[in-house]
Write a protein that holds these residues in place. Structure first.
Motif, short mmCIF file in Angstrom:
data_model
loop_
_atom_site.label_atom_id
_atom_site.label_comp_id
_atom_site.label_asym_id
_atom_site.label_seq_id
_atom_site.Cartn_x
_atom_site.Cartn_y
_atom_site.Cartn_z
N LEU A 9 -11.53 -0.30 -28.68
CA LEU A 9 -10.19 0.25 -28.63
C LEU A 9 -9.93 1.11 -29.86
N CYS A 78 -1.42 -4.76 -23.23
CA CYS A 78 -2.50 -4.94 -22.25
C CYS A 78 -1.86 -5.39 -20.95
N VAL A 149 -4.64 -1.24 -23.18
CA VAL A 149 -5.73 -1.87 -22.43
C VAL A 149 -5.28 -2.10 -20.99
N ALA A 180 -8.29 1.80 -23.11
CA ALA A 180 -9.50 0.99 -22.97
C ALA A 180 -9.41 0.20 -21.67
N ALA A 182 -10.68 -3.33 -19.67
CA ALA A 182 -11.13 -4.70 -19.96
C ALA A 182 -11.39 -5.46 -18.68
#
Length: 320
Positions: A9, A78, A149, A180, A182
């Motif tokens: 990240l 996230c 995320v 990013a 995940a």
């Protein structure tokens, strides 16, 4: 608050993250806003959310808090894809609302809310269209143009190698709507992401895997991926079990006190389990629920302690 820079990240964030699963379900909107404000004021800037959390209300509550407080640029978010919230009929909303004040002081009644269907989420198959549409809906609810995320929630490891899924994820990264990608799920999914590499930049998994979690966190760091751990107190009630042990076993109380984990049984148990999590994921983020002032205070104290690698072995020794 100790800061970490997550590989994969490239952003500096707090080592302690706010798990938002209870916002809007066990915790009312007003209580949610106060809990979020307390956490951010204490230096917590990682917020873990999903469309299914809080019976579908959590993302909107976090978005409203950030919009009204003007704090979007100070936090990392996230969010996830792969679970959908339960259908909320008027009857189910009434049950959840009526039980919420009691559940706050009576943990066994949380099962009643689950049985009501208010928190029963279901998995849905991943498709390129779902990846795009779910993120767009999350961004709308959160009131932002990107998340740090975007995680595949309980992904099937086989999905992580599908060409159409990988291309869709790469497109989302290129769009800037996610910084990013995940995986958030079982150990098998984390290992599949590590084997795949790009576009995956972060793994998220349950801490009670113990030494396995530490091994995966180290492997992720070696490969340039970040790691996030959750369920620190155990999906099977490790905190309650260890607290019960301490109440009935004076020798165990003494053993933990000698290791630096003293105080009331639940406080000592919580401190040890959090210490294990921080030691196992020293370069990553540890998630915890912090809806109450007490839980926030305990988690902040745990985050402020020096890292204690011996906590991993101590937990294994006493069977948690």
């Amino acid at each position: 608050m100790r800061d970490v820079t997550l590989p994969g990240l490239g952003a500096s964030t707090s080592c302690l993250g706010f798990g938002c699963a209870s916002l809007g379900s066990r915790v009312s909107p007003a209580q949610s806003a106060r809990a979020l404000a307390r956490a951010r004021d204490a230096g917590i800037c990682w917020f873990d959310i999903a469309p299914a959390y809080g019976a579908g209300e959590a993302e909107s509550l976090l978005g409203r808090f950030l919009r009204e407080s003007g704090g979007r640029e100070t936090v990392q978010i996230c969010t996830k894809v792969g679970l959908v919230p339960p259908a909320q009929s008027p009857a189910k909303r009434l049950i959840r609302s009526a039980l919420r004040p009691v559940v706050a002081v009576a943990r066994p009644l949380r099962a009643a809310i689950r049985r009501s269907g208010a928190t029963s989420n279901r998995s849905i198959p991943l498709t390129p269209e779902l990846l795009q549409s779910s993120l767009e809906r999350s961004l709308t609810r959160l009131g932002t143009d990107r998340v740090e995320v975007y995680a595949l929630h309980n992904a099937d490891p086989a999905d992580l190698a599908r060409d159409e899924i990988l291309r869709a994820l790469e497109d989302l990264l290129a769009s800037g709507k996610a910084r990013a990608i995940a995986v958030a799920g079982q150990e098998e999914a984390a290992r599949a992401a590590l084997a795949q590499g790009a576009p995956f930049g972060v793994i998220q998994l349950a801490q009670p895997l113990g030494a396995g979690a530490a091994d995966l966190a180290r492997q992720a760091a070696d490969q340039g991926l970040g790691s996030v751990t959750h369920s620190v107190f155990g999906v099977a009630g490790q905190l309650a079990a260890l607290t019960g042990q301490l109440k009935s076993d004076r020798a165990l109380q003494t053993r933990l006190a000698e290791a630096g984990y003293d105080g009331a049984p639940e406080d000592a148990a919580s401190a040890l389990l959090m210490a294990r999590a921080f030691a196992a994921n020293a370069e990553g983020v540890v998630l915890a629920s912090m809806a109450s002032e007490r839980s926030l205070s305990r988690n902040l104290a745990a985050a402020a302690r020096p890292l204690d690698p011996a906590a991993i072995a101590l937990c294994a020794e006493i069977g948690v």
